[in-house]
Design a protein around this motif. Sequence first.
Motif, PDB file in Angstrom:
ATOM      1  N   SER A 231     -18.658   6.695 -43.623  1.00 14.76           N
ATOM      2  CA  SER A 231     -18.199   5.480 -44.285  1.00 14.76           C
ATOM      3  C   SER A 231     -18.980   4.307 -43.716  1.00 14.76           C
ATOM      4  O   SER A 231     -19.386   4.321 -42.543  1.00 14.76           O
ATOM      5  N   LEU A 232     -19.199   3.306 -44.541  1.00 12.82           N
ATOM      6  CA  LEU A 232     -19.967   2.138 -44.106  1.00 12.82           C
ATOM      7  C   LEU A 232     -19.240   1.400 -42.997  1.00 12.82           C
ATOM      8  O   LEU A 232     -19.859   0.988 -41.999  1.00 12.82           O
ATOM      9  N   ASP A 233     -17.924   1.254 -43.120  1.00 10.85           N
ATOM     10  CA  ASP A 233     -17.160   0.519 -42.111  1.00 10.85           C
ATOM     11  C   ASP A 233     -17.224   1.217 -40.754  1.00 10.85           C
ATOM     12  O   ASP A 233     -17.419   0.574 -39.717  1.00 10.85           O
ATOM     13  N   ALA A 234     -17.045   2.538 -40.758  1.00  5.56           N
ATOM     14  CA  ALA A 234     -17.079   3.278 -39.491  1.00  5.56           C
ATOM     15  C   ALA A 234     -18.467   3.222 -38.862  1.00  5.56           C
ATOM     16  O   ALA A 234     -18.607   3.085 -37.635  1.00  5.56           O
ATOM     17  N   THR A 235     -19.483   3.292 -39.694  1.00  2.00           N
ATOM     18  CA  THR A 235     -20.854   3.235 -39.182  1.00  2.00           C
ATOM     19  C   THR A 235     -21.159   1.862 -38.593  1.00  2.00           C
ATOM     20  O   THR A 235     -21.730   1.749 -37.498  1.00  2.00           O
ATOM     21  N   ARG A 236     -20.749   0.806 -39.289  1.00  2.00           N
ATOM     22  CA  ARG A 236     -20.979  -0.547 -38.775  1.00  2.00           C
ATOM     23  C   ARG A 236     -20.224  -0.774 -37.463  1.00  2.00           C
ATOM     24  O   ARG A 236     -20.775  -1.336 -36.512  1.00  2.00           O
ATOM     25  N   ALA A 237     -18.998  -0.311 -37.404  1.00  3.43           N
ATOM     26  CA  ALA A 237     -18.200  -0.513 -36.195  1.00  3.43           C
ATOM     27  C   ALA A 237     -18.817   0.216 -35.005  1.00  3.43           C
ATOM     28  O   ALA A 237     -18.876  -0.327 -33.882  1.00  3.43           O
ATOM     29  N   THR A 238     -19.316   1.441 -35.220  1.00  9.48           N
ATOM     30  CA  THR A 238     -19.914   2.195 -34.119  1.00  9.48           C
ATOM     31  C   THR A 238     -21.232   1.565 -33.685  1.00  9.48           C
ATOM     32  O   THR A 238     -21.543   1.510 -32.488  1.00  9.48           O
ATOM     33  N   LEU A 239     -21.994   1.070 -34.641  1.00 10.82           N
ATOM     34  CA  LEU A 239     -23.237   0.370 -34.284  1.00 10.82           C
ATOM     35  C   LEU A 239     -22.956  -0.844 -33.405  1.00 10.82           C
ATOM     36  O   LEU A 239     -23.647  -1.078 -32.404  1.00 10.82           O
ATOM     37  N   ALA A 269     -26.834  -4.813 -42.144  1.00  7.47           N
ATOM     38  CA  ALA A 269     -25.713  -5.751 -42.069  1.00  7.47           C
ATOM     39  C   ALA A 269     -25.488  -6.247 -40.640  1.00  7.47           C
ATOM     40  O   ALA A 269     -25.134  -7.420 -40.435  1.00  7.47           O
ATOM     41  N   GLU A 270     -25.714  -5.396 -39.655  1.00  4.76           N
ATOM     42  CA  GLU A 270     -25.402  -5.748 -38.268  1.00  4.76           C
ATOM     43  C   GLU A 270     -26.631  -6.151 -37.456  1.00  4.76           C
ATOM     44  O   GLU A 270     -26.498  -6.685 -36.361  1.00  4.76           O
ATOM     45  N   GLY A 271     -27.808  -5.890 -37.994  1.00  3.33           N
ATOM     46  CA  GLY A 271     -29.036  -6.199 -37.262  1.00  3.33           C
ATOM     47  C   GLY A 271     -30.203  -6.327 -38.221  1.00  3.33           C
ATOM     48  O   GLY A 271     -30.111  -7.042 -39.223  1.00  3.33           O
ATOM     49  N   ARG A 272     -31.264  -5.613 -37.922  1.00  2.00           N
ATOM     50  CA  ARG A 272     -32.428  -5.670 -38.811  1.00  2.00           C
ATOM     51  C   ARG A 272     -33.092  -4.297 -38.852  1.00  2.00           C
ATOM     52  O   ARG A 272     -33.012  -3.511 -37.912  1.00  2.00           O
ATOM     53  N   LEU A 273     -33.753  -4.026 -39.957  1.00  2.00           N
ATOM     54  CA  LEU A 273     -34.486  -2.782 -40.145  1.00  2.00           C
ATOM     55  C   LEU A 273     -35.955  -3.134 -40.359  1.00  2.00           C
ATOM     56  O   LEU A 273     -36.302  -3.805 -41.329  1.00  2.00           O
ATOM     57  N   ASP A 274     -36.811  -2.711 -39.430  1.00  2.00           N
ATOM     58  CA  ASP A 274     -38.230  -3.072 -39.497  1.00  2.00           C
ATOM     59  C   ASP A 274     -39.070  -2.012 -40.198  1.00  2.00           C
ATOM     60  O   ASP A 274     -40.072  -2.341 -40.840  1.00  2.00           O
ATOM     61  N   LEU A 275     -38.689  -0.751 -40.033  1.00  2.00           N
ATOM     62  CA  LEU A 275     -39.438   0.339 -40.656  1.00  2.00           C
ATOM     63  C   LEU A 275     -38.459   1.313 -41.283  1.00  2.00           C
ATOM     64  O   LEU A 275     -37.379   1.568 -40.738  1.00  2.00           O
ATOM     65  N   VAL A 291     -30.213  -3.672 -33.356  1.00  2.00           N
ATOM     66  CA  VAL A 291     -28.850  -4.161 -33.532  1.00  2.00           C
ATOM     67  C   VAL A 291     -28.502  -4.924 -32.266  1.00  2.00           C
ATOM     68  O   VAL A 291     -28.456  -4.341 -31.179  1.00  2.00           O
ATOM     69  N   GLY A 292     -28.314  -6.230 -32.402  1.00  2.00           N
ATOM     70  CA  GLY A 292     -28.137  -7.053 -31.215  1.00  2.00           C
ATOM     71  C   GLY A 292     -29.378  -6.983 -30.354  1.00  2.00           C
ATOM     72  O   GLY A 292     -30.509  -7.101 -30.849  1.00  2.00           O
ATOM     73  N   SER A 293     -29.211  -6.768 -29.071  1.00  2.00           N
ATOM     74  CA  SER A 293     -30.363  -6.678 -28.167  1.00  2.00           C
ATOM     75  C   SER A 293     -30.853  -5.253 -27.992  1.00  2.00           C
ATOM     76  O   SER A 293     -31.798  -5.000 -27.234  1.00  2.00           O
ATOM     77  N   ALA A 294     -30.231  -4.308 -28.690  1.00  2.00           N
ATOM     78  CA  ALA A 294     -30.617  -2.899 -28.570  1.00  2.00           C
ATOM     79  C   ALA A 294     -31.559  -2.506 -29.693  1.00  2.00           C
ATOM     80  O   ALA A 294     -31.343  -2.863 -30.861  1.00  2.00           O
ATOM     81  N   PHE A 295     -32.607  -1.773 -29.358  1.00  2.00           N
ATOM     82  CA  PHE A 295     -33.450  -1.181 -30.386  1.00  2.00           C
ATOM     83  C   PHE A 295     -32.650  -0.092 -31.110  1.00  2.00           C
ATOM     84  O   PHE A 295     -31.715   0.484 -30.559  1.00  2.00           O
TER      85      PHE A 295
END
Length: 405
Positions: A231-239, A269-275, A291-295
């Motif tokens: 689920s998108l919500d569970a994935t976002r929360a774990t990220l 939604a929570e960070g950025r996707l470069d590739l 995501v945040g300061s984590a790769f």
Amino acid sequence: MGYTPKPLMPVREALERMLGAARPLGDTETLATLEANGRVLARPVVSHLDVPPADNTQMDGYAVRAADCASGAAVLEVSQRIPAGAVGVPLAAGTAARIFTGALIPEGADAVVMQEQCEAIEGGQVAVRHAPRSGDWIRRRGEDIQAGAEILAAGTRLRSPELGLAASVGLAEVTVYRRLRVAVFFTGDELAMPGEPLKPGAIYNSNRFTLRALLENLGCEITDYGIVPDSLDATRATLCTAAQGHDLIITSGGVSVGEEDHIKPAVEAEGRLDLWQIAVKPGKPLAFGAVGSAFFLGLPGNPVSSFITFLLFVRPFIERLQGMPQRAPRGYAMRADFDWPKPDRRNEFLRARINDGGGLDLFPNQGSGVLTSTVWADGLIDNPPGQAIARGDMVRFLPFSELMA
């Protein structure tokens, strides 16, 4: 108009962009050399002594003056016995010293004759049935390491040979980079853990075991968030949780474009996707961002795709974060003992094994879900896009020893 596939990023370009974004960790710690297996040196190791510290013998035998034994049939008085760890007295002309491997060469002696070429004679003499040359079987002071020499560079991963080398110069402690903190989780409602009953449509989560072992072998500190529901919500929360206190987040599964693949929108939604989407087979839906300061690195869910993309992309990225110098795995030109007539438009990495004739055999099923191929194989054939292979062609082979710590 026909459908034109979106161009995929070439493997080399994707890896260069990833490594270009990585910066070595700055935090270091000092460890006992005995506890530093698998860690990466933050400072070079310089020897403060010669190795060996003095001339010593490579063999059990007799220390002699070579000139006294020039006839090849000398009989000499045995004037002393020198075991390893003892210090002898100067060797008088016309005498020999019984000596044992590693013992210091006495002053005056310039050669060692191995005991197999000598015969002890009653009355404290020895018959030397060999004409030695000056220097025979003597390890010279500093012939391995000289004081002031750098013996291990910063960025070196400490394995058994490196640890032994550091210990050989008396180094009790080493300064290393701290462990890389890696969060992992696995998406898929179909996943079950070994030991659990396998419900209809379910599969066991092999990727959890494969990826954790690979990370452990690279010396990472792992936080495992287990299996996350589709689920998108569970994935976002774990990220969001995983981004706290970790240097790198690695996921497996959910990076494709299906309705149940939530990794890509969650990272966006929570960070950025470069590739995203690389011209590699297996493993096209590889994702890289932050995501945040984590790769962030999102690996495919198919077990072979996950394994191979880790070796090709994640391993060098982690090594860069750990402070190791960038290095390409050594490839070897080897003969293909098979035909591969229908290549893909992507850069293929084919599982192959070295046969008794010195050529390469191909695993018969190159599917991305066939995990048995990774155990059977000795490494990967790096096959360029669109390149057919005919029996007898030379191909580039990457042994697993070059791809795994």
